[in-house]
Design an enzyme around this catalytic site. Structure first.
Site, mmCIF file in Angstrom:
data_model
loop_
_atom_site.group_PDB
_atom_site.id
_atom_site.type_symbol
_atom_site.label_atom_id
_atom_site.label_comp_id
_atom_site.label_asym_id
_atom_site.label_seq_id
_atom_site.Cartn_x
_atom_site.Cartn_y
_atom_site.Cartn_z
ATOM 1 N N ASP A 60 42.608 -68.264 63.284
ATOM 2 C CA ASP A 60 42.555 -69.427 64.202
ATOM 3 C C ASP A 60 43.319 -70.666 63.594
ATOM 4 O O ASP A 60 43.756 -71.612 64.191
ATOM 5 C CB ASP A 60 41.671 -69.844 65.114
ATOM 6 C CG ASP A 60 40.187 -70.370 64.334
ATOM 7 O OD1 ASP A 60 40.583 -70.396 62.903
ATOM 8 O OD2 ASP A 60 39.453 -70.853 64.668
ATOM 9 N N SER A 61 43.474 -70.597 62.173
ATOM 10 C CA SER A 61 44.094 -71.747 61.562
ATOM 11 C C SER A 61 45.708 -71.597 61.909
ATOM 12 O O SER A 61 46.438 -72.526 61.432
ATOM 13 C CB SER A 61 43.950 -71.439 59.889
ATOM 14 O OG SER A 61 44.188 -70.102 59.573
ATOM 15 N N GLU A 130 32.460 -67.741 64.122
ATOM 16 C CA GLU A 130 31.784 -68.510 63.388
ATOM 17 C C GLU A 130 30.337 -68.597 63.814
ATOM 18 O O GLU A 130 30.096 -68.664 65.005
ATOM 19 C CB GLU A 130 32.423 -70.021 63.379
ATOM 20 C CG GLU A 130 33.712 -69.876 62.905
ATOM 21 C CD GLU A 130 34.515 -71.140 62.922
ATOM 22 O OE1 GLU A 130 35.831 -71.213 62.426
ATOM 23 O OE2 GLU A 130 33.934 -71.987 63.188
ATOM 24 N N GLU A 197 32.486 -70.038 53.602
ATOM 25 C CA GLU A 197 33.471 -71.195 53.126
ATOM 26 C C GLU A 197 32.849 -72.377 52.763
ATOM 27 O O GLU A 197 31.916 -72.733 53.437
ATOM 28 C CB GLU A 197 34.642 -71.373 54.558
ATOM 29 C CG GLU A 197 35.520 -72.591 54.174
ATOM 30 C CD GLU A 197 36.318 -72.494 55.158
ATOM 31 O OE1 GLU A 197 37.398 -73.302 55.357
ATOM 32 O OE2 GLU A 197 36.564 -71.772 56.387
#
Length: 279
Positions: A60-61, A130, A197
């Site tokens: 989705d970056s 996430e 992350e």
């Protein structure tokens, strides 16, 4: 005779191998790190496949690296379908993972399953979401429907506002233990791998040791089972120089210089020349 080969070995001459989840699991068991890069388009995906990169993440970056948004929360499900299809149609060997966009799974398992199915139809072989124990039910529903899932812990970009920005997660003892607990909850729910992350290296090492499934680090030290970077950061195109990023090229400078030369030759009428023209 099968044309599949393990992670980290060249594809046989008979044809390209296909990276499967079992290859990532074998890599963890044998202590062989594997590489994952983001990809959003045909040409980058094909270049990374040729380089032997095992996993491509349609992240989705794409919202912040391609579409000009300031946050991944602006990336839509339709964006993810479009770019997932572009990558999936362009490669055959890498495992193709696609993010579930913000707002497509938080409401519960039914929502997650519907959007997950649509990503698979677009070409995703794995979906990623996430969150920790709070999304275990979504992970379980997807896995039970036959859709492999990667989890994502530590700094979770879709929660950037509630996390007060891009900050390393898990530095305090309680927070580190929660990362381990969340990772185990995702594994129990059926997650096939977990991205870590912006996590201290020692904490990432503990999570990796606690899990049977692979971990994939980004800003999480060298002892995860795999590593991932946003490709524009890796290739020096984005200009982002975070501590955890190594630029393996300087594409921003190369592209600018090429454009400057093109503009200069157009202005001087040296391009196009006779060799570029038709009689």
């Amino acid at each position: 005779m099968s044309t599949e080969s393990p992670v980290g070995t060249p594809s046989p001459a008979a044809g390209p191998a296909k990276i499967r989840l079992r290859h990532l699991q074998q890599a963890k068991a044998q202590g062989r790190p594997f590489a994952m890069l983001t990809a959003y388009d045909q040409f980058a995906a094909q270049a990374f496949e040729a380089a032997g990169v095992e996993v491509l993440l349609v992240g989705d970056s794409v919202g912040t690296t391609v579409l000009g948004h300031s946050s991944t929360t602006a990336t839509t499900h339709q964006d993810m379908l479009t770019f997932t299809g572009a990558v999936a149609r362009s490669v055959s060997r890498p495992l193709v993972v696609a993010d579930l966009a913000f707002g497509t799974y938080e409401a519960g398992p039914t929502d997650a399953l519907r959007h997950g199915v649509e990503l698979v139809r677009a070409g995703a072989e794995v979906v990623k979401l996430e969150g920790g124990a709070e999304v275990a039910a979504q992970v379980q529903a997807l896995v039970q429907a036959g859709i492999p899932v990667f989890g994502h812990l530590g700094f979770t970009p879709q929660s950037v506002n509630s996390l007060s920005g891009h900050r390393v997660q898990g530095r305090e003892e309680a927070a580190a233990q929660k990362l381990v607990d969340d990772a185990l909850a995702l594994q129990r729910a059926g997650a096939a791998a977990i991205v870590l992350e912006l996590v201290p290296a020692a904490v990432a090492r503990a999570v990796t040791a606690a899990l049977d499934v692979p971990t994939i680090g980004i800003g999480a030290g060298p002892e995860c089972d795999g590593q991932v970077l946003v490709w524009q950061d890796m290739a020096g195109l984005s200009g982002f120089h975070g501590r955890f990023v190594k630029a393996f090229a300087d594409l921003r400078t190369d592209l600018q210089q090429a454009a400057e030369q093109y503009r200069a030759e157009v202005g001087a009428r040296s391009y196009p020349g006779p060799e570029h023209s038709f009689e």
